[in-house]
Design an enzyme around this catalytic site. Structure first.
Site, PDB file in Angstrom:
ATOM      1  N   ARG A 237     154.361  45.398  22.421  1.00  0.00           N
ATOM      2  CA  ARG A 237     153.794  47.301  20.924  1.00  0.00           C
ATOM      3  C   ARG A 237     152.495  48.177  21.858  1.00  0.00           C
ATOM      4  NH1 ARG A 237     157.621  46.346  19.784  1.00  0.00           N
ATOM      5  NH2 ARG A 237     158.849  46.018  17.409  1.00  0.00           N
ATOM      6  N   GLU A 266     154.485  56.889  19.140  1.00  0.00           N
ATOM      7  CA  GLU A 266     155.986  57.028  19.858  1.00  0.00           C
ATOM      8  C   GLU A 266     156.921  57.937  19.389  1.00  0.00           C
ATOM      9  OE1 GLU A 266     157.715  52.712  20.578  1.00  0.00           O
ATOM     10  OE2 GLU A 266     156.256  52.586  22.065  1.00  0.00           O
ATOM     11  N   HIS A 285     160.225  52.991  25.096  1.00  0.00           N
ATOM     12  CA  HIS A 285     160.596  52.167  24.678  1.00  0.00           C
ATOM     13  C   HIS A 285     162.314  51.290  24.915  1.00  0.00           C
ATOM     14  CE1 HIS A 285     158.933  49.877  20.576  1.00  0.00           C
ATOM     15  NE2 HIS A 285     159.527  49.101  21.316  1.00  0.00           N
TER      16      HIS A 285
END
Length: 325
Positions: A237, A266, A285
């Site tokens: 994270r 993000e 990601h």
């Protein structure tokens, strides 16, 4: 009578059919500003919810008075107000086992790409700039035989450690709240405190959940304790790392480079300084983003919701204390 659920992510047709066989399903392909009010109205009658990437806040839970279970198509649960759910006795299911190997692959890809400058060199070739044999200014650094420090020795941390030890002959250090006997006996891993790991590792890999205790765990002081030749790898994270401190460390040579699959915000803003630094590998990601794994995650999440709403949930609960209420 079928229970009402809300699905707020596009899923494969066969898995949607499974949900519809068991429940009355209100479908949102995603939740955005244009349909957020409709989504909240649907929560009023929902006994179950399933989806990903949409925050489920205490305010959302307050109007979802009939909610009995929630299933997220992810291993992380930081999009949810878990405390509020636990207080209500609502189980929150996640998908911790099906993405382990795929995410470990991604993390070790970041190790290799960062050290060997793979992305940078590939772009040089595609730009037509490879006109002669490369020189020292294009060299990377070895991975084999180095020391990897893993923050978090859970399923993914152990899978990364296996790749490092068995595939690359690396020494393995780990920082964790408890011993991992299998990692120590099978991989010769050594548990140590954070300062020791930072000081001795050539690659510091963050594989921790985002919790109040881990938010900005890696900041200016921690980065300064790393070797100047070390790389920071984050595949968990973004908020575990102080991004401003990391940018400063990368710009000033406090550490050699970083491989990042996650960020504080993000998608990563286009004006982020991280995008201007040649010693950064930045991915969107993609930790679990393979066809096989994303399908398995949906299937697991559907299984979880069906089990929970039928009163037979036995595993994958992120707040297992609700079973004691």
């Amino acid at each position: 009578m079928k229970k009402n659920i809300v699905l707020y992510k596009t899923i494969p047709a066969d898995q949607l059919k499974r949900l519809q066989q068991h429940f009355n399903v209100t479908i949102f392909d995603s939740v955005n500003q244009s349909n957020h009010a409709d989504f909240r109205r649907a929560l009023v009658n929902a006994e179950g919810i399933i989806g990903a990437s949409t925050p489920i806040t205490a305010d959302d839970l307050a109007i979802a008075t009939k909610l009995k279970a929630a299933s997220t198509i992810s291993v992380g649960v930081d999009q949810f107000d878990v405390s509020a759910m636990t207080a209500r006795g609502i189980p929150l299911m996640h998908t911790p086992s099906v993405l382990t190997e795929t995410t470990a692959d991604t993390i070790f890809t970041l190790v290799l790409c960062s050290a060997r400058r793979i992305i940078e060199m590939a772009e040089m070739v595609k730009a037509g700039q490879w006109t002669k044999s490369i020189g020292e200014n294009h060299y990377g650094w070895n991975v084999s035989g180095k020391t990897i420090g893993i923050l978090g020795m859970g399923r993914i941390g152990y899978a990364v450690a296996k790749r490092a030890h068995a595939g690359f002959g690396m020494s393995v250090l780990y920082y964790n709240t408890y011993d991992h006997p299998e990692a120590e006996s099978q991989l010769n891993a050594r548990r140590c405190d954070l300062d020791t790991l930072l000081a001795q590792s050539d690659f510091v890999c963050v594989v921790l959940p985002l919790l109040p205790s881990t938010e900005k765990l890696i900041g200016k002081k921690e980065l300064q304790k790393m070797k100047p030749s070390a790389f920071l790898i984050n595949g968990s994270r973004g908020k575990i790392v102080d991004e401003a401190a990391l940018i400063d460390a990368l710009e000033t040579g406090v550490i050699r480079g970083a491989g990042l699959d996650v960020f504080e915000v993000e998608p990563l803003p286009i004006d982020s300084k991280l995008l201007t630094l040649p010693n950064v590998v930045a991915l969107p990601h993609i930790g679990s983003a393979t066809h096989e794994t994303r399908y398995a995650m949906v299937e697991c999440a559907v299984d979880n919701l069906i089990a929970a709403l039928n009163g037979c949930l036995t595993h994958n609960c992120a707040n297992p204390e609700v079973s004691k209420k």
